[in-house]
Write a protein that holds these residues in place. Structure first.
Motif, PDB file in Angstrom:
ATOM      1  N   PRO A 173      12.981 -14.075 -27.272  1.00 17.68           N
ATOM      2  CA  PRO A 173      13.522 -12.967 -28.062  1.00 17.68           C
ATOM      3  C   PRO A 173      12.478 -12.137 -28.812  1.00 17.68           C
ATOM      4  O   PRO A 173      12.784 -11.556 -29.848  1.00 17.68           O
ATOM      5  N   ASP A 174      11.263 -12.059 -28.284  1.00 20.00           N
ATOM      6  CA  ASP A 174      10.195 -11.368 -29.016  1.00 20.00           C
ATOM      7  C   ASP A 174      10.465  -9.875 -29.209  1.00 20.00           C
ATOM      8  O   ASP A 174      10.203  -9.319 -30.259  1.00 20.00           O
ATOM      9  N   HIS A 175      10.982  -9.229 -28.180  1.00 22.42           N
ATOM     10  CA  HIS A 175      11.197  -7.775 -28.227  1.00 22.42           C
ATOM     11  C   HIS A 175      12.597  -7.471 -27.688  1.00 22.42           C
ATOM     12  O   HIS A 175      12.731  -6.888 -26.609  1.00 22.42           O
ATOM     13  N   LEU A 176      13.602  -7.872 -28.427  1.00 25.85           N
ATOM     14  CA  LEU A 176      14.967  -7.703 -27.957  1.00 25.85           C
ATOM     15  C   LEU A 176      15.323  -6.230 -27.806  1.00 25.85           C
ATOM     16  O   LEU A 176      15.016  -5.401 -28.671  1.00 25.85           O
ATOM     17  N   GLY A 221       5.527  -9.519 -21.088  1.00 23.26           N
ATOM     18  CA  GLY A 221       6.865 -10.046 -20.842  1.00 23.26           C
ATOM     19  C   GLY A 221       7.766  -8.942 -20.309  1.00 23.26           C
ATOM     20  O   GLY A 221       7.729  -7.816 -20.797  1.00 23.26           O
ATOM     21  N   VAL A 222       8.586  -9.263 -19.313  1.00 25.48           N
ATOM     22  CA  VAL A 222       9.354  -8.245 -18.605  1.00 25.48           C
ATOM     23  C   VAL A 222      10.851  -8.420 -18.865  1.00 25.48           C
ATOM     24  O   VAL A 222      11.401  -9.519 -18.683  1.00 25.48           O
ATOM     25  N   HIS A 223      11.491  -7.332 -19.263  1.00 27.72           N
ATOM     26  CA  HIS A 223      12.947  -7.310 -19.433  1.00 27.72           C
ATOM     27  C   HIS A 223      13.639  -7.154 -18.084  1.00 27.72           C
ATOM     28  O   HIS A 223      13.040  -6.706 -17.104  1.00 27.72           O
ATOM     29  N   ARG A 224      14.937  -7.481 -18.054  1.00 31.92           N
ATOM     30  CA  ARG A 224      15.702  -7.298 -16.822  1.00 31.92           C
ATOM     31  C   ARG A 224      15.998  -5.820 -16.572  1.00 31.92           C
ATOM     32  O   ARG A 224      15.711  -5.286 -15.517  1.00 31.92           O
ATOM     33  N   PHE A 225      16.586  -5.127 -17.553  1.00 24.85           N
ATOM     34  CA  PHE A 225      16.903  -3.703 -17.451  1.00 24.85           C
ATOM     35  C   PHE A 225      17.219  -3.214 -18.849  1.00 24.85           C
ATOM     36  O   PHE A 225      17.549  -4.003 -19.740  1.00 24.85           O
ATOM     37  N   LEU A 235      10.688 -14.879 -18.350  1.00 26.09           N
ATOM     38  CA  LEU A 235       9.427 -15.414 -17.860  1.00 26.09           C
ATOM     39  C   LEU A 235       9.299 -15.259 -16.352  1.00 26.09           C
ATOM     40  O   LEU A 235       8.221 -14.954 -15.838  1.00 26.09           O
ATOM     41  N   LEU A 236      10.378 -15.476 -15.631  1.00 25.29           N
ATOM     42  CA  LEU A 236      10.306 -15.396 -14.176  1.00 25.29           C
ATOM     43  C   LEU A 236      10.016 -13.968 -13.714  1.00 25.29           C
ATOM     44  O   LEU A 236       9.363 -13.762 -12.689  1.00 25.29           O
ATOM     45  N   LEU A 237      10.482 -12.978 -14.477  1.00 21.49           N
ATOM     46  CA  LEU A 237      10.206 -11.591 -14.119  1.00 21.49           C
ATOM     47  C   LEU A 237       8.770 -11.207 -14.452  1.00 21.49           C
ATOM     48  O   LEU A 237       8.161 -10.381 -13.765  1.00 21.49           O
ATOM     49  N   SER A 238       8.227 -11.798 -15.490  1.00 21.69           N
ATOM     50  CA  SER A 238       6.810 -11.606 -15.775  1.00 21.69           C
ATOM     51  C   SER A 238       5.968 -12.150 -14.626  1.00 21.69           C
ATOM     52  O   SER A 238       4.996 -11.519 -14.192  1.00 21.69           O
ATOM     53  N   ALA A 239       6.359 -13.324 -14.097  1.00 21.08           N
ATOM     54  CA  ALA A 239       5.643 -13.905 -12.961  1.00 21.08           C
ATOM     55  C   ALA A 239       5.808 -13.049 -11.710  1.00 21.08           C
ATOM     56  O   ALA A 239       4.854 -12.872 -10.935  1.00 21.08           O
ATOM     57  N   ALA A 263       0.804  -1.222   0.000  1.00 18.75           N
ATOM     58  CA  ALA A 263       0.000   0.000   0.000  1.00 18.75           C
ATOM     59  C   ALA A 263       0.839   1.275   0.000  1.00 18.75           C
ATOM     60  O   ALA A 263       0.283   2.372  -0.105  1.00 18.75           O
ATOM     61  N   ASP A 264       2.138   1.151   0.120  1.00 17.61           N
ATOM     62  CA  ASP A 264       3.022   2.318   0.163  1.00 17.61           C
ATOM     63  C   ASP A 264       3.102   2.959  -1.222  1.00 17.61           C
ATOM     64  O   ASP A 264       3.220   2.259  -2.229  1.00 17.61           O
ATOM     65  N   PRO A 265       3.046   4.289  -1.314  1.00 18.77           N
ATOM     66  CA  PRO A 265       3.191   4.939  -2.624  1.00 18.77           C
ATOM     67  C   PRO A 265       4.489   4.571  -3.341  1.00 18.77           C
ATOM     68  O   PRO A 265       4.505   4.549  -4.584  1.00 18.77           O
ATOM     69  N   VAL A 266       5.554   4.283  -2.604  1.00 17.68           N
ATOM     70  CA  VAL A 266       6.814   3.875  -3.242  1.00 17.68           C
ATOM     71  C   VAL A 266       6.629   2.540  -3.958  1.00 17.68           C
ATOM     72  O   VAL A 266       7.181   2.323  -5.051  1.00 17.68           O
ATOM     73  N   ALA A 267       5.857   1.637  -3.365  1.00 14.67           N
ATOM     74  CA  ALA A 267       5.586   0.355  -4.007  1.00 14.67           C
ATOM     75  C   ALA A 267       4.815   0.562  -5.301  1.00 14.67           C
ATOM     76  O   ALA A 267       5.170   0.009  -6.356  1.00 14.67           O
ATOM     77  N   ALA A 268       3.762   1.340  -5.247  1.00 17.21           N
ATOM     78  CA  ALA A 268       2.955   1.585  -6.444  1.00 17.21           C
ATOM     79  C   ALA A 268       3.773   2.245  -7.538  1.00 17.21           C
ATOM     80  O   ALA A 268       3.680   1.871  -8.724  1.00 17.21           O
ATOM     81  N   ALA A 269       4.600   3.212  -7.161  1.00 15.46           N
ATOM     82  CA  ALA A 269       5.430   3.897  -8.151  1.00 15.46           C
ATOM     83  C   ALA A 269       6.475   2.961  -8.738  1.00 15.46           C
ATOM     84  O   ALA A 269       6.787   3.031  -9.938  1.00 15.46           O
ATOM     85  N   THR A 270       7.015   2.058  -7.919  1.00 17.21           N
ATOM     86  CA  THR A 270       8.016   1.106  -8.407  1.00 17.21           C
ATOM     87  C   THR A 270       7.397   0.149  -9.420  1.00 17.21           C
ATOM     88  O   THR A 270       7.945  -0.077 -10.507  1.00 17.21           O
ATOM     89  N   LEU A 271       6.248  -0.416  -9.090  1.00 19.81           N
ATOM     90  CA  LEU A 271       5.585  -1.336 -10.018  1.00 19.81           C
ATOM     91  C   LEU A 271       5.207  -0.623 -11.308  1.00 19.81           C
ATOM     92  O   LEU A 271       5.379  -1.175 -12.407  1.00 19.81           O
ATOM     93  N   ALA A 272       4.722   0.591 -11.190  1.00 15.85           N
ATOM     94  CA  ALA A 272       4.313   1.339 -12.379  1.00 15.85           C
ATOM     95  C   ALA A 272       5.513   1.670 -13.262  1.00 15.85           C
ATOM     96  O   ALA A 272       5.432   1.580 -14.499  1.00 15.85           O
ATOM     97  N   THR A 273       6.632   2.031 -12.653  1.00 22.90           N
ATOM     98  CA  THR A 273       7.813   2.391 -13.430  1.00 22.90           C
ATOM     99  C   THR A 273       8.441   1.163 -14.083  1.00 22.90           C
ATOM    100  O   THR A 273       8.863   1.216 -15.246  1.00 22.90           O
ATOM    101  N   VAL A 274       8.507   0.059 -13.359  1.00 22.56           N
ATOM    102  CA  VAL A 274       9.017  -1.188 -13.948  1.00 22.56           C
ATOM    103  C   VAL A 274       8.139  -1.597 -15.123  1.00 22.56           C
ATOM    104  O   VAL A 274       8.633  -1.976 -16.196  1.00 22.56           O
ATOM    105  N   ALA A 275       6.828  -1.517 -14.959  1.00 22.82           N
ATOM    106  CA  ALA A 275       5.916  -1.890 -16.040  1.00 22.82           C
ATOM    107  C   ALA A 275       6.099  -0.973 -17.247  1.00 22.82           C
ATOM    108  O   ALA A 275       6.160  -1.434 -18.395  1.00 22.82           O
ATOM    109  N   ALA A 276       6.183   0.328 -17.004  1.00 21.81           N
ATOM    110  CA  ALA A 276       6.303   1.274 -18.109  1.00 21.81           C
ATOM    111  C   ALA A 276       7.624   1.134 -18.843  1.00 21.81           C
ATOM    112  O   ALA A 276       7.682   1.273 -20.075  1.00 21.81           O
ATOM    113  N   ASP A 277       8.687   0.828 -18.108  1.00 22.00           N
ATOM    114  CA  ASP A 277      10.027   0.802 -18.692  1.00 22.00           C
ATOM    115  C   ASP A 277      10.410  -0.567 -19.251  1.00 22.00           C
ATOM    116  O   ASP A 277      11.163  -0.650 -20.226  1.00 22.00           O
ATOM    117  N   LEU A 278       9.881  -1.651 -18.654  1.00 23.03           N
ATOM    118  CA  LEU A 278      10.411  -2.974 -18.952  1.00 23.03           C
ATOM    119  C   LEU A 278       9.371  -3.994 -19.410  1.00 23.03           C
ATOM    120  O   LEU A 278       9.740  -5.058 -19.911  1.00 23.03           O
TER     121      LEU A 278
END
Length: 359
Positions: A318-321, A261-265, A277-281, A241-256
């Protein structure tokens, strides 16, 4: 696409069929650089998936193996703690072990403290879920706690075995999560030290590892990393429920996150920088806890879409390298991407269970 129940059953079968007789979970049974080794990080999450699936015996055997590995290094940890001054990285405990519990014989990026925190969290969570006596693993737990309380604040390699010169927020999160999980079962000076280290790791991460309201890859960085959601769920460095948590999830989603499917960085060149796949999970797990069931199910479906014809889950696709020109270099060096990766299968089980669709 296989049904969730079918892929969960297949994931459990892949994990348990490759589990070593001594209890270790190999990172990947076929990949050249991983074959013959087990990591505490990979194995801790894999054991959590198996535990959630209801296979207490397999998870027990993994935790028994880790306990033996750590107990065998009791003397080494005591020597490191009493050495005083700077301790060379080469003397620290490794991040991966042979199935027999030995150090690897080939060079590796070994000094990584996150795995020890992840194991503490995993073994406590498993024991509490199934009503088990944690004293079965007490000796190994005490070694891990003593190691982390002595060296939690040192720079080390991250989850991806890079940047030994940095202090990584995901590593601090794992240490915090592990020490906090085990704290109720400790006593005396060890409990005091563990609480102090956990609090200090959290304070450091939240004072030097936050930029623009969200967690960052390492202290002083501005980038995010696909491992950062673990600082929220399961490690509780910041509350859901912390705003830092929400902002972190939102930024990771927007950037990666691309199509689930989620990239590492963003700078990732390993096999061209694919989606893991594990990062998507992991992101899906966090979304589920945050109440975004539809988002979590999207990630579960994306993982299933990328299973092989026989239900094996790779490390990345390798869908979106991010850096496609770098892919061939790694194919030439280490061959095809690790398939199956047991950590991917373990994370699929975790997310399916979190969504209540294991059976």
């Amino acid at each position: 696409m296989p049904t969730t129940v079918a892929l969960a059953a297949r994931s459990h079968a892949v994990i348990t069929s490759h589990q070593d007789a001594g209890g270790a979970y190999p990172a990947s049974p076929t990949f050249s650089a991983y074959r013959g080794y087990a990591w505490l990080r990979d194995g801790g999450f894999t054991a959590e998936g198996v535990s959630r699936y209801g296979d207490t015996a397999s998870a027990d055997r993994f935790h028994d193996w880790v306990d033996r590995v750590l107990v065998a290094r009791r003397g080494q940890v005591d020597e490191l703690r009493s050495a005083g001054g700077a301790v060379p990285v080469e003397r620290m405990l490794p991040t991966r072990f042979t199935f027999a519990g030995d150090n690897g014989s080939d060079p590796w990026w070994d000094f990584q403290t996150d795995g020890y925190g992840i194991w503490l969290w995993a073994v406590v969570t498993h024991a509490e879920r199934h009503g088990l006596d944690l004293s079965r693993w007490r000796a190994g737990i005490e070694v891990a706690v003593d190691y982390l309380t002595a060296f939690w604040d040192l720079p080390c390699y991250d989850w991806w075995e890079e940047h030994v010169e940095q202090r990584h927020v995901s590593t601090l999160g794992a240490i915090h999560g592990g020490l906090r999980a085990v704290l109720p079962y400790l006593g005396g000076r060890r409990a005091t030290d563990a609480a102090g280290a956990a609090d200090a790791a959290r304070h450091l991460a939240l004072t030097e590892g936050v930029r623009d309201g969200h967690l960052v890859k390492w202290l002083g960085s501005t980038a995010v990393d696909g491992s950062l959601p673990a600082c929220v769920v399961p490690f509780g460095l910041v509350d859901v429920a912390d705003p830092v948590a929400a902002a972190t999830l939102a930024t990771v989603a927007a950037d990666l996150d691309v199509d689930g499917g989620v990239h590492r960085f963003r700078a990732d060149v390993f096999y061209g920088g694919g989606q893991w796949l594990l990062l998507s999970a992991l992101l899906g797990w966090n979304l589920a806890r945050a109440g975004d069931t539809a988002g979590a199910r999207r990630h579960l479906a994306w993982i299933a879409d990328h299973a092989t014809a026989d239900g094996e889950l790779p490390e990345q696709v390798p869908d979106h390298l991010l850096h496609p020109a770098s892919r061939q270099e790694w194919l030439d060096r280490w061959g095809p991407v690790a398939t199956p990766l047991l950590w991917s299968h373990g994370m699929y089980l975790i997310l399916a269970d979190e969504l209540g669709v294991l059976a």
